[in-house]
Design an enzyme around this catalytic site. Structure first.
Site, mmCIF file in Angstrom:
data_model
loop_
_atom_site.group_PDB
_atom_site.id
_atom_site.type_symbol
_atom_site.label_atom_id
_atom_site.label_comp_id
_atom_site.label_asym_id
_atom_site.label_seq_id
_atom_site.Cartn_x
_atom_site.Cartn_y
_atom_site.Cartn_z
ATOM 1 N N PHE A 122 46.753 -43.046 7.282
ATOM 2 C CA PHE A 122 46.133 -44.149 8.003
ATOM 3 C C PHE A 122 47.025 -44.549 9.173
ATOM 4 O O PHE A 122 48.000 -45.283 9.003
ATOM 5 C CB PHE A 122 45.883 -45.313 7.045
ATOM 6 C CG PHE A 122 45.367 -44.825 5.718
ATOM 7 C CD1 PHE A 122 44.170 -44.123 5.644
ATOM 8 C CD2 PHE A 122 46.100 -44.998 4.555
ATOM 9 C CE1 PHE A 122 43.696 -43.635 4.434
ATOM 10 C CE2 PHE A 122 45.646 -44.516 3.341
ATOM 11 C CZ PHE A 122 44.438 -43.832 3.280
ATOM 12 N N ASP A 140 48.802 -46.200 11.640
ATOM 13 C CA ASP A 140 49.048 -47.570 12.052
ATOM 14 C C ASP A 140 50.366 -47.648 12.809
ATOM 15 O O ASP A 140 50.748 -46.691 13.495
ATOM 16 C CB ASP A 140 49.051 -48.492 10.828
ATOM 17 C CG ASP A 140 50.197 -48.167 9.852
ATOM 18 O OD1 ASP A 140 50.926 -47.176 10.086
ATOM 19 O OD2 ASP A 140 50.359 -48.908 8.871
ATOM 20 N N ASP A 188 50.832 -41.528 2.407
ATOM 21 C CA ASP A 188 50.779 -42.747 3.221
ATOM 22 C C ASP A 188 51.152 -43.971 2.392
ATOM 23 O O ASP A 188 51.964 -44.807 2.821
ATOM 24 C CB ASP A 188 49.372 -42.921 3.799
ATOM 25 C CG ASP A 188 49.255 -44.147 4.685
ATOM 26 O OD1 ASP A 188 49.222 -45.279 4.142
ATOM 27 O OD2 ASP A 188 49.192 -43.992 5.929
#
Length: 293
Positions: free
Chosen positions: A180, A182, A264
């Site tokens: 993910f 970010d 992650d």
């Protein structure tokens, strides 16, 4: 609501000419006290939701948040520090939009959307992105459309994780989900030299400057993080496959699974647990204010 929790005061400019022993002042953050424990960042959001439920606000119900007022949401997200939750207006708009779509197209239940995916993470991802504009995490890089879909993917991953891959949490193709992308996980990858930054990018990050959504630096950091985590996953899989089977009482123990989701989760939690060490020994994370992460 899972986006943009860092504080504006983290944008303090730090000059290269400052003495080595210079210490930046403490950064005040959006904070929610729940059961006498202070929570910040994403956990502050979770605490705010739990606090709201305790106070009788049905914040998880689309029929409620489709019509939630600005005053109600401000009360629910109130901070126990002087720093309020960022992008408040966007959060209000997204709640109204998401609630309305769930009511009009899915009988007021996200569960109906999950069921319509028939156990396919890829199908569910497409359904989320197609129906909910706030999840369309897309950009243009060198005249090509690129997609990250960070929040849409983590939504699916959280369902898979919470239900341990069973029932509505079962997805036959869960391994197609990437990490993910970010601003926290890339910082850990850089800390361990799993990704490397150019001198220009290092200089930019040291200034704690604000990036614009879709900027080249941002796209490259996020893309490199996805590739890096996939390589880590593949490496760990090879290590697991090379191990001899473990047999207990004549029963062969199933080898652990590994995918980008678990990589992650590990790296994100590692960043939380080792924030002081990583912040003092690595570059600042890239700053961007958007609804996608």
């Amino acid at each position: 609501m899972n986006f943009s929790f860092w504080s504006d005061n983290e944008l303090i400019q730090v000059s290269d000419s400052l003495p080595e022993n210079f210490k930046r002042p403490p950064v005040e953050k959006y904070t929610v006290n729940y059961n006498q424990i202070p929570y910040t960042g994403y956990w502050g959001l979770c605490a705010a939701v739990n606090r709201a439920l305790d106070e009788g606000f049905p914040i998880t119900e689309p029929f409620f948040y489709a019509h939630i007022t600005e005053q109600e949401l401000a009360h629910i997200f109130r901070s126990d520090s002087s720093v309020q939750i960022p992008l408040f207006e966007q959060r209000l708009k997204i709640l109204h939009e998401t609630g309305r779509i769930l009511i009009e197209e899915f009988q007021g239940s996200f569960l109906n959307l999950i069921k319509s995916a028939n156990g396919s993470a890829r199908t569910l991802l497409k359904l989320i992105v197609d129906h909910f504009p706030a999840y369309r995490d897309e950009a243009v890089f060198l005249n090509r459309k690129v997609t990250f879909y960070k929040r849409a993917q983590i939504l699916i991953a959280d369902i898979w994780g919470c239900f341990e891959g069973q029932g509505i949490g079962y997805f036959a193709d869960i391994d197609m989900i990437t990490m993910f992308a970010d601003y926290r996980v890339p910082q850990v990858l850089k800390f361990y030299n799993a990704i490397e930054y150019s001198d220009d990018l290092k200089s930019f990050l040291k200034r704690n400057a604000l990036l614009t959504s879709g900027a080249r630096y941002e796209i490259e950091i996020r893309a490199a993080s996805i590739v890096s985590c996939r390589m880590i996953t593949e490496k760990v899989r090879k290590m697991i496959d090379s191990e001899k089977p473990v047999i207990i009482n004549g029963i062969q123990i199933q080898k652990p699974i590994i995918n980008d989701i678990l990589v992650d989760f590990y790296l994100w939690n590692y960043r939380v647990d080792n924030a002081a060490e990583i912040d003092s020994n690595s570059l600042p994370f890239h700053k961007i204010r958007c609804i996608f992460y």
